[in-house]
Design an enzyme around this catalytic site. Structure first.
Site, PDB file in Angstrom:
ATOM      1  N   VAL A 630      27.586  43.984  14.337  1.00 41.80           N
ATOM      2  CA  VAL A 630      27.821  45.338  13.862  1.00 41.80           C
ATOM      3  C   VAL A 630      28.599  45.306  12.549  1.00 41.80           C
ATOM      4  CG1 VAL A 630      28.860  47.567  14.375  1.00 41.80           C
ATOM      5  CG2 VAL A 630      27.839  46.219  16.206  1.00 41.80           C
ATOM      6  N   ASP A 743      23.631  43.888  28.104  1.00 39.82           N
ATOM      7  CA  ASP A 743      24.868  43.255  27.644  1.00 39.82           C
ATOM      8  C   ASP A 743      26.050  44.219  27.756  1.00 39.82           C
ATOM      9  OD1 ASP A 743      26.629  41.468  26.567  1.00 39.82           O
ATOM     10  OD2 ASP A 743      25.921  41.648  24.508  1.00 39.82           O
TER      11      ASP A 743
END
Ligand SMILES: *[C@@H]1O[C@H](CO)[C@@H](O)[C@H](O)[C@H]1NC(C)=O
Length: 897
Positions: A630, A743
């Protein structure tokens, strides 16, 4: 005479008339009133006690109610209430005097078994299994002299098997397994002439198996595993030659296996592992023509492995592991074409793997580990095309790993560690596309480079090539091993930089030590002219601080900073190039092949070029998960975005571009307060970038584990509870759409300006849904510490697996501890550490974050309630974990109370 006399009587005594009238009335009302059926009031009474939802009480004729069978005179003969989730008092059933068949199994009945059941003198079949009946077995049951089948299994019964049951003289089927019964197996059991089935496993029964068992009865099934039985296996159980299944695993039995075992031609299953049995296996086993399953592991058996097994042509499993067997594998075993598992590990066998074994076409597990086998691995080993487990570790095998190994395409685990193997690792290992559990060639004498083909093993979880003489660099191609969790390259002759690949950098340093010249993370030795990436920014800010404090040095330091920043930028660009991301070069603009912004009023503010550029700068990196990295991207318009770059693990994704775009658009419309949906996406080269709104409060992991940076109130208990609840709601919603998250971790929970949690990476689950075959990613998904234990075996991502990972987050919230931390010592991870607390004699206070639990009694109470939920969620048995929806409900209740 007669009429007159009668007339006289009636005339003289008027009351006789009235008697007659009354009598007549009684007779007629018997016919006019709906006549009362014999068991009616009892049946209505039973229904009042236990409330059977299917019983239609408006229909007075109970013989038509489901589960009931009546005789011609409408007495109840058969009552089947199994599997109804019922509870309540069942004593009234004992008044159904004609009852022959009573099945109350698989309900929630508790308390003592009613002694009054002993009055059901007609009863032939009684099944009370899988309830919660406790206390001891009532002696009164011994009065049921017609009983043929008694099943009390899977309850909570205690005490001894009462001697009064001796009265059950017609018993054929006696099942009491899965209770807490102690004492002996009574001698009278052996005298039951009709006994066929005796199943008493998983109790605390002690003493010897009665030596009359089987001498009068024609016992077919004897299952006594997991007790504390001693003494030897009595020869009597084979005497009637009717035995079909013998299970005595996990007791304290000693002595030898009786020769008479060979008398039982129908014996198909012999399971006597985990005892203290000694002596040889009698050659008479060869006579047991039905034998399919022979399991005698973990005993002290000795001698050679008798070739007579080869005569049991139905043999499917032969497990003789962990005994004292010696000698070689008889070549005759090659005739066992039905053999599926051959397990000889932990003996002192030697010699070759006989070539003839390769004829066992159905073999899927060959475990010869921890012996003294000293031959070579046959080139044709994969003639056994079904092989899934080839376990040859800890022997003295010589020669090379055959090139033919690549033909074992079903292989899940290959263990060759601690042998004397030489030569190179053949590139054909790359053909073992199903290899998942482990590839272990450690502690051999292998040399040469690592084959690039290893990179094709995209399902492999554990790779151990340590302690050889392997050389060259660790190939970049190994980044194709997308499922890798555990690696060991130590004690070889490897040189050069360790590739930038999350599983490598997350491995302990010890996985890379003892080589000739490895450099880069996680090792502390930087590569030539390079500087460790992670450390740099910290050093810079440290120097900046110094510069501010030490006024005199300001100029010098600023020069240093400039130089360092310049060096850092160069390095990042090199990294970006290495990783296959095109260079940020103004005259070489990235070629965006597709992109869209779903939200109209954001369309003007988002600039795709700026998005791509932001992901190339390492300083923009916020976090890195299993599937994505990210970045923070500031648009020229001033708008800040979160950009999630999918690791280009799945090229097939690109090939299904249009499908993927549809999926993304659908996702953007999927709105739930606690799920983070993309506001747009763009694709360039083979990189997929997902655009999200900025989350000013970072991730839950940051909130919990970088506590000192936050004011205390930001992570106080009410806020944490509300976050826990939000995450649960988000996941429950996801599950309601049949989407499984791949996840779940605290790093994947983002917090908006109001600390509302949003579960991220849902698009990964949608885009890379392994069950739909759209992706080649491994099913063993997730972040370290959050992966449920069963994934290692099942290779299947499931909703209960998600619940486990959620439970880990909840524990993090309650304890303010990391999911994996060396501080847990032997417990190794947070889940085991918490579950082990009571065994260690620790109080909840030692588990919960005391900074919160000691603030108020109310907070403590709520935290304890949440801890209970977390324990349920992290149960090792997936089936015992609550559904996500239930978890959300339970947390909501805590919040409201
Ligand atoms: C590989 O096999 C060796 C020998 O059996 C064993 O000691 C080692 O622990 C194994 N490696 C892994 C990662 O399990």
């Amino acid at each position: 005479m007669y009429p007159r006399k009668a007339e006289n009587l009636f005339v003289k005594i008027p009351c006789c008339w009235s008697l007659l009238v009354v009598w007549f009335l009684i007779i007629t009302t018997q016919f006019v009133k709906p006549h009362e059926l014999p068991d009616q009031s009892i049946m209505f009474g039973i229904n009042r006690e236990i409330g059977v939802p299917e019983w239609d009480v408006n229909n007075l004729d109970y013989c038509y109610w489901p589960g009931i069978l009546c005789s011609l005179n409408q007495t109840v003969e058969r009552l089947d209430l199994s599997r109804h989730g019922l509870r309540g008092n069942v004593t009234l059933i004992s008044q159904l005097k004609a009852l022959k068949w009573l099945d109350l199994s698989n309900n929630l009945f508790y308390g003592s078994i009613p002694a009054a059941f002993g009055n059901l003198s007609e009863l032939e079949f009684l099944d009370l299994s899988s309830n919660k009946f406790g206390n001891s077995i009532p002696l009164e049951l011994g009065k049921l002299s017609n009983l043929r089948s008694l099943n009390l299994s899977n309850n909570m019964l205690t005490g001894k098997i009462p001697d009064e049951l001796e009265g059950l003289v017609r018993l054929q089927d006696f099942q009491i397994s899965g209770n807490h019964l102690n004492g002996l197996i009574p001698y009278w059991v052996g005298n039951l002439i009709d006994l066929r089935v005796l199943s008493a496993y998983e109790n605390k029964l002690a003493g010897e198996i009665p030596d009359n068992l089987g001498s009068v009865s024609e016992i077919q099934l004897l299952n006594l595993h997991s007790n504390q039985l001693e003494g030897s296996i009595p020869g009597s159980i084979f005497a009637n030659r009717k035995l079909q299944v013998l299970i005595l695993t996990q007791n304290r039995l000693s002595g030898t296996i009786p020769e008479s075992v060979g008398e039982c031609k129908d014996l198909s299953s012999i399971r006597i592992g985990n005892n203290n049995l000694t002596g040889n296996i009698p050659k008479t086993v060869g006579n047991i023509s039905s034998l399919t399953y022979f399991e005698a592991d973990n005993n002290n058996l000795s001698g050679e492995i008798v070739m007579e097994f080869a005569r049991c042509s139905n043999l499917t499993l032969l497990n003789l592991a962990s005994n004292g067997f010696t000698g070689t594998i008889p070549p005759e075993f090659g005739g066992l074409t039905n053999l599926q598992e051959l397990i000889f590990s932990g003996n002192t066998l030697f010699g070759d793997i006989p070539e003839s074994i390769l004829r066992c076409k159905n073999l899927n597990k060959l475990d010869l580990s921890s012996n003294r086998f000293n031959g070579t691995i046959p080139e044709e080993i994969c003639n056994m095309a079904r092989l899934q487990f080839l376990l040859l570790g800890e022997n003295s095998m010589r020669g090379e790993i055959p090139h033919g190994i690549g033909k074992c395409i079903k292989l899940l685990e290959l263990q060759l560690g601690r042998n004397y193997l030489t030569g190179t690792i053949p590139p054909e290992v790359g053909h073992l596309k199903n290899l998942q559990i482990a590839l272990n060639v450690s502690f051999n004498h292998l040399d040469g480079p690592l084959p690039l083909e290893l990179g094709k093993l995209d399902k492999l979880v554990s790779l151990d090539v340590s302690n050889n003489q392997l050389s060259g660099t660790i190939p970049q191609a190994l980044q194709g091993m997308l499922s890798l969790i555990e690696v060991n390259f130590s004690n070889n002759l490897f040189t050069g930089p360790i590739p930038t690949f999350v599983p490598f950098q997350q491995s302990p340093i010890s996985s890379f030590l003892g080589n000739k010249g490895l450099c880069g993370q996680p090792l502390s030795s930087p590569c030539d002219g390079d500087v460790s990436r992670e450390n740099y920014p910290r050093k810079v800010s440290y120097k900046i601080v110094l510069a501010v404090i030490g006024s005199g040095l300001a100029v010098v330091v600023s020069v240093t900073v400039v130089v360092l920043v310049f060096m850092m930028r160069e390095r990042r660009e090199k990294l970006a190039k290495d990783a296959g991301i095109i260079e940020d070069d103004s005259n070489n603009r990235p070629l965006v092949t597709a992109g869209n912004v779903f939200i109209e009023n954001l369309q003007q503010a988002i600039d795709f070029d700026a998005v791509v550029k932001a992901t190339i700068k390492d300083s923009n990196k916020l976090s890195s998960g299993t599937f994505s990295v990210v970045y923070k991207a500031t648009m020229p318009s001033g708008l800040v975005l979160l950009v999630r770059s999918l690791k280009s693990m799945d090229k097939t994704l690109i090939h299904h571009q249009s499908k993927m775009i549809r999926e993304l658009e659908r996702l953007s419309r999927l709105s739930h307060d606690n799920l983070m949906s993309p506001v747009g996406f763009l694709i360039y080269e083979d990189v997929v970038l997902l655009l999200h709104e900025n989350m000013p409060n970072g991730t839950l992991a940051q909130l919990l584990h970088h506590f000192s940076r936050q004011p205390e109130y930001e992570a106080d208990w009410p806020r944490r509870l509300s976050i826990a609840n939000g995450v649960a709601e988000g996941l429950a919603f996801l599950h309601s759409l049949a989407v499984i998250h791949l996840d779940i971790s605290s790093g994947n929970v983002l917090l908006d300006a109001n600390f509302r949690p949003l579960v991220a990476e849902i698009e990964i689950s949608k885009l890379l849904d392994p069950s739909k075959g759209t992706a080649s990613i491994s099913a063993v998904a997730g972040s370290f510490g959050y992966i449920p234990p069963e994934y290692a075996f099942t290779m299947q991502v499931t909703a209960p697996g998600n619940v486990y990972s959620y439970g880990v987050i909840l524990l993090e919230i309650l304890t303010t501890r990391l999911p994996v931390d060396e501080a847990f010592g032997e417990a190794t991870d947070l889940v085991k550490w918490v579950h082990g607390a009571s065994a260690r004699g620790e109080t909840p206070e030692q588990i919960l974050d005391a900074k919160l639990s000691t603030v108020s009694f109310a907070w403590r109470k709520e935290m304890l309630a949440a801890l209970k939920i977390a324990l349920l969620c992290t149960d090792t048995t997936p089936a015992k974990r609550p559904k996500m929806k239930k978890v959300a409900e339970m947390l909501r209740e805590i919040k409201q109370s």
